[in-house]
Design a protein around this motif. Structure first.
Motif, PDB file in Angstrom:
ATOM      1  N   TYR A  76     -72.770 -72.902 -33.120  1.00 20.23           N
ATOM      2  CA  TYR A  76     -71.676 -73.866 -33.247  1.00 20.23           C
ATOM      3  C   TYR A  76     -72.161 -75.004 -34.130  1.00 20.23           C
ATOM      4  O   TYR A  76     -73.288 -75.476 -33.977  1.00 20.23           O
ATOM      5  CB  TYR A  76     -71.270 -74.421 -31.870  1.00 20.23           C
ATOM      6  CG  TYR A  76     -70.065 -73.719 -31.276  1.00 20.23           C
ATOM      7  CD1 TYR A  76     -70.061 -72.340 -31.115  1.00 20.23           C
ATOM      8  CD2 TYR A  76     -68.941 -74.443 -30.874  1.00 20.23           C
ATOM      9  CE1 TYR A  76     -68.959 -71.686 -30.571  1.00 20.23           C
ATOM     10  CE2 TYR A  76     -67.837 -73.799 -30.320  1.00 20.23           C
ATOM     11  CZ  TYR A  76     -67.848 -72.419 -30.174  1.00 20.23           C
ATOM     12  OH  TYR A  76     -66.767 -71.782 -29.632  1.00 20.23           O
ATOM     13  N   ALA A  77     -71.278 -75.433 -35.030  1.00 20.04           N
ATOM     14  CA  ALA A  77     -71.668 -76.490 -35.961  1.00 20.04           C
ATOM     15  C   ALA A  77     -70.542 -77.486 -36.143  1.00 20.04           C
ATOM     16  O   ALA A  77     -69.374 -77.172 -35.931  1.00 20.04           O
ATOM     17  CB  ALA A  77     -72.021 -75.874 -37.318  1.00 20.04           C
TER      18      ALA A  77
ATOM     19  N   GLY B 221     -68.405 -85.874 -37.959  1.00 21.32           N
ATOM     20  CA  GLY B 221     -67.342 -86.193 -37.022  1.00 21.32           C
ATOM     21  C   GLY B 221     -66.385 -85.057 -36.714  1.00 21.32           C
ATOM     22  O   GLY B 221     -65.523 -85.189 -35.841  1.00 21.32           O
ATOM     23  N   ALA B 222     -66.529 -83.934 -37.414  1.00 21.78           N
ATOM     24  CA  ALA B 222     -65.648 -82.789 -37.128  1.00 21.78           C
ATOM     25  C   ALA B 222     -66.013 -82.219 -35.765  1.00 21.78           C
ATOM     26  O   ALA B 222     -67.171 -82.225 -35.385  1.00 21.78           O
ATOM     27  CB  ALA B 222     -65.811 -81.715 -38.191  1.00 21.78           C
TER      28      ALA B 222
ATOM     29  N   ARG C   2     -71.874 -86.958 -35.728  1.00 21.46           N
ATOM     30  CA  ARG C   2     -70.888 -87.938 -36.203  1.00 21.46           C
ATOM     31  C   ARG C   2     -71.473 -88.851 -37.283  1.00 21.46           C
ATOM     32  O   ARG C   2     -70.858 -89.837 -37.679  1.00 21.46           O
ATOM     33  CB  ARG C   2     -70.365 -88.748 -35.012  1.00 21.46           C
ATOM     34  CG  ARG C   2     -69.648 -87.830 -34.037  1.00 21.46           C
ATOM     35  CD  ARG C   2     -69.056 -88.517 -32.838  1.00 21.46           C
ATOM     36  NE  ARG C   2     -68.387 -87.500 -32.006  1.00 21.46           N
ATOM     37  CZ  ARG C   2     -67.644 -87.760 -30.944  1.00 21.46           C
ATOM     38  NH1 ARG C   2     -67.448 -89.008 -30.567  1.00 21.46           N
ATOM     39  NH2 ARG C   2     -67.086 -86.788 -30.259  1.00 21.46           N
ATOM     40  N   ASP C   3     -72.687 -88.532 -37.691  1.00 19.85           N
ATOM     41  CA  ASP C   3     -73.380 -89.263 -38.757  1.00 19.85           C
ATOM     42  C   ASP C   3     -73.454 -90.767 -38.470  1.00 19.85           C
ATOM     43  O   ASP C   3     -73.208 -91.594 -39.351  1.00 19.85           O
ATOM     44  CB  ASP C   3     -72.695 -88.997 -40.115  1.00 19.85           C
ATOM     45  CG  ASP C   3     -73.633 -89.310 -41.284  1.00 19.85           C
ATOM     46  OD1 ASP C   3     -74.852 -89.405 -41.058  1.00 19.85           O
ATOM     47  OD2 ASP C   3     -73.131 -89.467 -42.415  1.00 19.85           O
TER      48      ASP C   3
ATOM     49  N   PHE D 103     -74.820 -81.270 -43.451  1.00 21.27           N
ATOM     50  CA  PHE D 103     -73.698 -80.524 -42.866  1.00 21.27           C
ATOM     51  C   PHE D 103     -73.487 -79.235 -43.636  1.00 21.27           C
ATOM     52  O   PHE D 103     -73.733 -79.208 -44.845  1.00 21.27           O
ATOM     53  CB  PHE D 103     -72.416 -81.383 -42.895  1.00 21.27           C
ATOM     54  CG  PHE D 103     -72.494 -82.558 -41.961  1.00 21.27           C
ATOM     55  CD1 PHE D 103     -72.184 -82.417 -40.616  1.00 21.27           C
ATOM     56  CD2 PHE D 103     -72.919 -83.804 -42.418  1.00 21.27           C
ATOM     57  CE1 PHE D 103     -72.276 -83.501 -39.748  1.00 21.27           C
ATOM     58  CE2 PHE D 103     -73.002 -84.891 -41.550  1.00 21.27           C
ATOM     59  CZ  PHE D 103     -72.678 -84.742 -40.227  1.00 21.27           C
ATOM     60  N   PRO D 104     -73.017 -78.163 -42.996  1.00 24.37           N
ATOM     61  CA  PRO D 104     -72.747 -78.031 -41.565  1.00 24.37           C
ATOM     62  C   PRO D 104     -74.022 -78.264 -40.735  1.00 24.37           C
ATOM     63  O   PRO D 104     -75.102 -77.864 -41.154  1.00 24.37           O
ATOM     64  CB  PRO D 104     -72.250 -76.589 -41.408  1.00 24.37           C
ATOM     65  CG  PRO D 104     -71.823 -76.182 -42.792  1.00 24.37           C
ATOM     66  CD  PRO D 104     -72.675 -76.944 -43.745  1.00 24.37           C
ATOM     67  N   MET D 105     -73.856 -78.910 -39.567  1.00 27.12           N
ATOM     68  CA  MET D 105     -74.981 -79.241 -38.705  1.00 27.12           C
ATOM     69  C   MET D 105     -74.867 -78.497 -37.368  1.00 27.12           C
ATOM     70  O   MET D 105     -73.862 -78.629 -36.675  1.00 27.12           O
ATOM     71  CB  MET D 105     -74.989 -80.753 -38.444  1.00 27.12           C
ATOM     72  CG  MET D 105     -76.233 -81.242 -37.713  1.00 27.12           C
ATOM     73  SD  MET D 105     -76.064 -82.990 -37.212  1.00 27.12           S
ATOM     74  CE  MET D 105     -75.868 -83.816 -38.778  1.00 27.12           C
ATOM     75  N   VAL D 106     -75.889 -77.701 -37.072  1.00 29.78           N
ATOM     76  CA  VAL D 106     -75.984 -77.036 -35.772  1.00 29.78           C
ATOM     77  C   VAL D 106     -76.946 -77.873 -34.928  1.00 29.78           C
ATOM     78  O   VAL D 106     -78.134 -77.860 -35.168  1.00 29.78           O
ATOM     79  CB  VAL D 106     -76.529 -75.592 -35.904  1.00 29.78           C
ATOM     80  CG1 VAL D 106     -76.665 -74.935 -34.526  1.00 29.78           C
ATOM     81  CG2 VAL D 106     -75.635 -74.757 -36.817  1.00 29.78           C
ATOM     82  N   PRO D 107     -76.412 -78.654 -33.964  1.00 25.44           N
ATOM     83  CA  PRO D 107     -77.314 -79.537 -33.212  1.00 25.44           C
ATOM     84  C   PRO D 107     -78.034 -78.800 -32.081  1.00 25.44           C
ATOM     85  O   PRO D 107     -77.901 -77.578 -31.947  1.00 25.44           O
ATOM     86  CB  PRO D 107     -76.361 -80.600 -32.667  1.00 25.44           C
ATOM     87  CG  PRO D 107     -75.024 -79.955 -32.614  1.00 25.44           C
ATOM     88  CD  PRO D 107     -75.005 -78.828 -33.599  1.00 25.44           C
ATOM     89  N   GLY D 108     -78.778 -79.549 -31.287  1.00 18.63           N
ATOM     90  CA  GLY D 108     -79.433 -78.992 -30.110  1.00 18.63           C
ATOM     91  C   GLY D 108     -80.949 -79.002 -30.202  1.00 18.63           C
ATOM     92  O   GLY D 108     -81.520 -78.295 -31.036  1.00 18.63           O
TER      93      GLY D 108
END
Ligand code: ZN
Ligand code: ZN
Length: 353
Positions: A7-8, A13-14, A49-50, A61-66
């Motif tokens: 998930y990204a 903010g998207a 959300r930068d 971005f696209p950013m896959v966090p975690g």
């Protein structure tokens, strides 16, 4: 390269949404990890959300966090010696560093003076973007992989990799233990780990929370005392009484007030990250030779020490497990402090998309 589902946030903010990307083929020292669980850290929200653009060179971005990643080894490179297929392992906030600077030599890779490669929203040594743990697998050099406790639930251990070490490192550095009075300021994801760990280390633990709403919870987690900071009497009653205050609050507040709670030679360690600068009066420090300090996660060696300590003392996080499809909802609840005390994503839910 191999395909990886996750998930990204496609732009700043998207809302997070399903995203397919590539992971590198394992190199000789790499461990391939099937991700079972990933904790949701407040910094995931800030970064997708930068909101930290003032402190970072770029956001990718696209950013896959975690970066509270817990899983199982499914393959290893030819020269891997530390892990084998089937091991329960974890990955925290960083996946590489220069390995040669003075800080890396001391096991303080989080303060690497050349380049700490963060687990996501960063570039590796080849310049490729890093992608985090909201995904089905991750490939990491064995020297940056941690061994997870085998006697505790894996999901409840995932947040140890950021929230846990963020509190353990300063507690150890400033020698929290028997005979020491420690205050944990703020009882959220970070604070609740501070209470558990400081208690397990043998310190006398006081929670300083906005209200008394979480008092019974605080006691259950291991606190000896609980005070509301909304009550001005708290500051009179507790003046000059702590060896150590760990400040986990990221909201705007008057730090001088809390420095006043330290005894001679006491230290307040900041681990929360308020967005705006906070003014400090010199007298708050000079009056009792007090110190104001900061601390950021912990190195690999100390993170492993923390995981082993948690295994021995039966310490894990209080969590609420959510499917990845609920991640945006979970973010909103984190922002409202409506979680006790950490969300953990069950990554098996990825296959439902
Ligand atoms: Zn974190
Ligand atoms: Zn280094």
């Amino acid at each position: 390269m191999s395909k990886c589902k996750g998930y990204a946030a496609t732009t700043a903010g998207a809302p997070l949404a399903p995203y397919s990307f590539e992971r590198r083929e394992p190199r000789e020292h790499d461990v391939v990890i099937e991700i079972k669980y990933c904790g949701i850290c407040h910094s995931d929200i800030h970064q997708t959300r930068d909101e930290w653009s003032d402190y970072q060179e770029e956001s990718i971005f696209p950013m896959v966090p975690g970066h509270e990643i817990a899983g199982v080894v499914t393959a290893v490179g030819n020269n891997v010696t530390k892990y084998k297929v089937g091991d329960k392992v974890g990955v925290g906030c960083f996946v590489d560093s220069c390995r040669t600077c003075a800080e890396c030599q001391r096991g303080l890779e989080q303060y690497c003076s050349v380049q700490t490669v963060w687990t996501y929203n960063a570039r590796d040594k080849e310049g490729a973007p890093t992608y985090g743990g909201y995904s089905e697998k991750i490939i990491v050099d064995e020297n940056y992989v941690l061994r997870m406790p085998t006697n505790l639930p894996l999901d409840a251990c995932a947040p140890l990799l950021c929230a846990g070490i963020t509190l353990y490192s300063p507690l150890r550095h400033w020698q929290a233990g028997p005979g020491k009075k420690v205050a944990i300021l703020g009882l959220g994801g970070l604070g609740h780990m501070g209470v558990k760990l400081a208690h397990a280390l043998g310190a006398e633990v006081t929670v300083l929370s906005h209200s008394l709403k979480k008092q019974s919870d605080g006691k259950r987690l291991g606190a000896d005392h609980f005070y509301a900071t909304s009550d001005p009497e708290t500051f009179t009653k507790l003046a000059n009484s702590f060896d150590l205050v760990i400040n986990t609050v990221s909201a705007k507040m008057d730090w001088n007030q809390y420095l006043g709670l330290l005894k001679v030679d006491g230290t307040m360690v900041v681990v929360g990250l308020p967005e705006k600068d906070i003014p400090i009066g010199a007298f708050s420090l000079t009056a009792r030779r007090r110190s104001l300090a900061g601390s950021q996660i912990g190195g690999i060696r100390e993170t492993q020490e923390m995981l082993d300590f948690c295994s021995k003392h039966g310490v894990a996080c209080d969590i609420e497990v959510v499917p990845i499809q609920k991640v945006n909802e979970a973010y909103e609840r984190v922002l409202k402090s409506d979680v006790r005390y950490r969300f953990v994503i069950d990554m098996a839910s990825l296959s439902k998309d």
